[in-house]
Design an enzyme around this catalytic site. Structure first.
Site, mmCIF file in Angstrom:
data_model
loop_
_atom_site.group_PDB
_atom_site.id
_atom_site.type_symbol
_atom_site.label_atom_id
_atom_site.label_comp_id
_atom_site.label_asym_id
_atom_site.label_seq_id
_atom_site.Cartn_x
_atom_site.Cartn_y
_atom_site.Cartn_z
ATOM 1 N N SER A 1 7.978 10.605 -2.449
ATOM 2 C CA SER A 1 7.495 11.845 -1.831
ATOM 3 C C SER A 1 6.693 11.559 -0.571
ATOM 4 O O SER A 1 6.661 12.377 0.358
ATOM 5 C CB SER A 1 6.662 12.661 -2.823
ATOM 6 N N ARG B 1 0.833 -1.210 0.000
ATOM 7 C CA ARG B 1 0.000 0.000 0.000
ATOM 8 C C ARG B 1 0.872 1.266 0.000
ATOM 9 O O ARG B 1 0.527 2.268 -0.637
ATOM 10 C CB ARG B 1 -0.912 -0.019 1.225
ATOM 11 N N THR C 1 -8.863 -15.897 4.655
ATOM 12 C CA THR C 1 -7.405 -16.113 4.730
ATOM 13 C C THR C 1 -6.724 -14.744 4.773
ATOM 14 O O THR C 1 -6.123 -14.305 3.792
ATOM 15 C CB THR C 1 -6.909 -16.927 3.515
ATOM 16 N N GLY D 1 3.927 10.584 -8.732
ATOM 17 C CA GLY D 1 4.666 9.485 -9.315
ATOM 18 C C GLY D 1 5.465 8.732 -8.263
ATOM 19 O O GLY D 1 5.469 9.079 -7.084
ATOM 20 N N ASP E 1 -9.963 -9.609 4.219
ATOM 21 C CA ASP E 1 -10.403 -10.940 3.808
ATOM 22 C C ASP E 1 -10.543 -11.773 5.071
ATOM 23 O O ASP E 1 -9.549 -12.128 5.711
ATOM 24 C CB ASP E 1 -9.388 -11.569 2.851
ATOM 25 N N HIS F 1 -6.111 -6.366 -1.507
ATOM 26 C CA HIS F 1 -6.952 -6.391 -0.308
ATOM 27 C C HIS F 1 -7.257 -7.817 0.140
ATOM 28 O O HIS F 1 -8.027 -8.021 1.078
ATOM 29 C CB HIS F 1 -8.248 -5.625 -0.551
ATOM 30 N N ASN G 1 -3.896 9.088 4.207
ATOM 31 C CA ASN G 1 -2.630 8.546 4.713
ATOM 32 C C ASN G 1 -2.498 8.627 6.228
ATOM 33 O O ASN G 1 -1.871 7.773 6.853
ATOM 34 C CB ASN G 1 -1.444 9.293 4.088
ATOM 35 N N HIS H 1 0.432 4.263 -2.644
ATOM 36 C CA HIS H 1 0.136 5.634 -2.236
ATOM 37 C C HIS H 1 1.252 6.596 -2.630
ATOM 38 O O HIS H 1 1.010 7.792 -2.774
ATOM 39 C CB HIS H 1 -0.123 5.695 -0.730
ATOM 40 N N ASP H 2 2.454 6.086 -2.798
ATOM 41 C CA ASP H 2 3.543 6.926 -3.301
ATOM 42 C C ASP H 2 3.349 7.203 -4.787
ATOM 43 O O ASP H 2 3.360 8.359 -5.226
ATOM 44 C CB ASP H 2 4.892 6.248 -3.065
#
Length: 322
Positions: free
Chosen positions: A79, A65, A245, A75, A242, A196, A97, A69-70
């Protein structure tokens, strides 16, 4: 004489164009980027990530993740790792975030180890990209060849993070449009959403879905989730995305969606009588196809607006600009 000057001009122009082309090619990402400059970089990163995931299985989802998110903000330039300063409005504080994205300390630790063997060579952005791959593999997910040579940004944008990251309330149309703006198609989007299959979500992100009588949700599933998410408290309580599992990278996420057991609204919209239903159905029946498509989508995502060549910098410490 005029003919000679013309030929000379053409020669100069040709050489200049070759220079531009060669410079552009030299700045492309490559899986062998550190083979000479830091041959032990990938092994060092892999060891650090395996250690972190063995200590906390959930960290695998967090590192995948973190890369996502970066890349979706400015890009894949690290950052997201920058702290607040006089010139930086940290993306860490963006609503999608804040107290949600994790793994910063793992990246910092790995960066410190890499700096110990190759000072100033390996970017934080590349470490984040490799960490996502190694985290996936550590929990039974696919591996892939990571292209390397990214450089780190000297800026961050909290405002872009507020607007460019998916929300748990997003509609299917919004998700498709957002991913398309990053060069990712609907299949890429569904495959990446399959991450996810591991990880957890905070109660505040799924409360409305499990208490809303209008939600398209399995009644037994909603009842089970209410035990961990009271109607008016416990915003930060965690529940696995989930339930079957939660710590294994498999295709149960897609089986859950077909059974109306997607935890987040943005999960369930992928199977809601719309255009992505067929992709969800395919992945639910073919785990190998899901994993191969996920790997391909991660490689594609890793190409978003990368800094290469002399752009940006190689940060010595990931949370501050040199």
């Amino acid at each position: 004489m005029a003919s000679l000057l013309t030929n000379y001009s053409h020669t100069i122009l040709f050489v200049f164009l070759l220079f531009i082309i060669s410079t552009k090619c030299s700045a492309q990402l490559s899986s062998t980027f550190y083979d000479t400059a830091c041959p032990d970089a990938l092994n060092t990163i892999r060891t650090g990530i395996r250690t972190a995931v063995s200590r906390e299985r959930r960290m695998a989802a967090s590192l995948i993740r973190l890369h996502f998110h970066d890349c979706f903000v400015q890009g894949c330039d690290a950052s997201i790792l920058l702290d607040d300063s006089s010139s930086i409005d940290s993306e860490k504080n963006a609503i999608n975030n804040f107290r949600s994205v994790r793994g910063y300390e793992v990246i910092d630790s790995v960066k410190s180890q890499v700096e110990g063997i190759c000072p100033g060579v390996v970017s934080c952005a590349d470490i984040v990209a490799v960490a996502a791959r190694d985290a996936s593999f550590a929990v039974g997910g696919p591996s892939w060849t990571v292209k390397l040579g990214r450089r780190d940004s000297t800026t961050a944008s909290r405002s872009l993070a507020e607007n460019n990251l998916p929300s748990f309330r997003d509609s299917l149309d919004r998700l498709i449009a957002l991913f398309a703006s990053k060069g990712l198609n609907a299949r890429d989007m569904v495959a990446l959403s399959g991450s996810h299959t591991i990880g957890q979500a905070q109660c505040v992100t799924f409360r409305d879905r499990i208490y809303n009588n209008q939600s398209v949700i399995d009644a037994g599933f909603a009842s089970t989730r209410r035990r961990q998410c009271p109607a008016t408290s416990g915003n930060s309580n965690l529940a696995p995305l989930d339930l079957v599992t939660p710590n294994s990278f498999d295709n149960n996420y897609f089986k859950n969606l077909i059974q109306k057991k997607g935890l987040l609204e943005s999960d369930q919209v992928l199977f809601s009588g719309r255009s992505t239903d067929s992709i969800v159905d395919e992945y639910s029946k073919n785990p190998s196809k899901f994993k191969s498509d996920f790997a391909a989508a991660m490689i594609k995502m890793g190409d978003i607006n990368t800094l290469t060549g002399s752009a940006g910098q190689i940060r010595r410490v990931c949370n501050i600009v040199n």
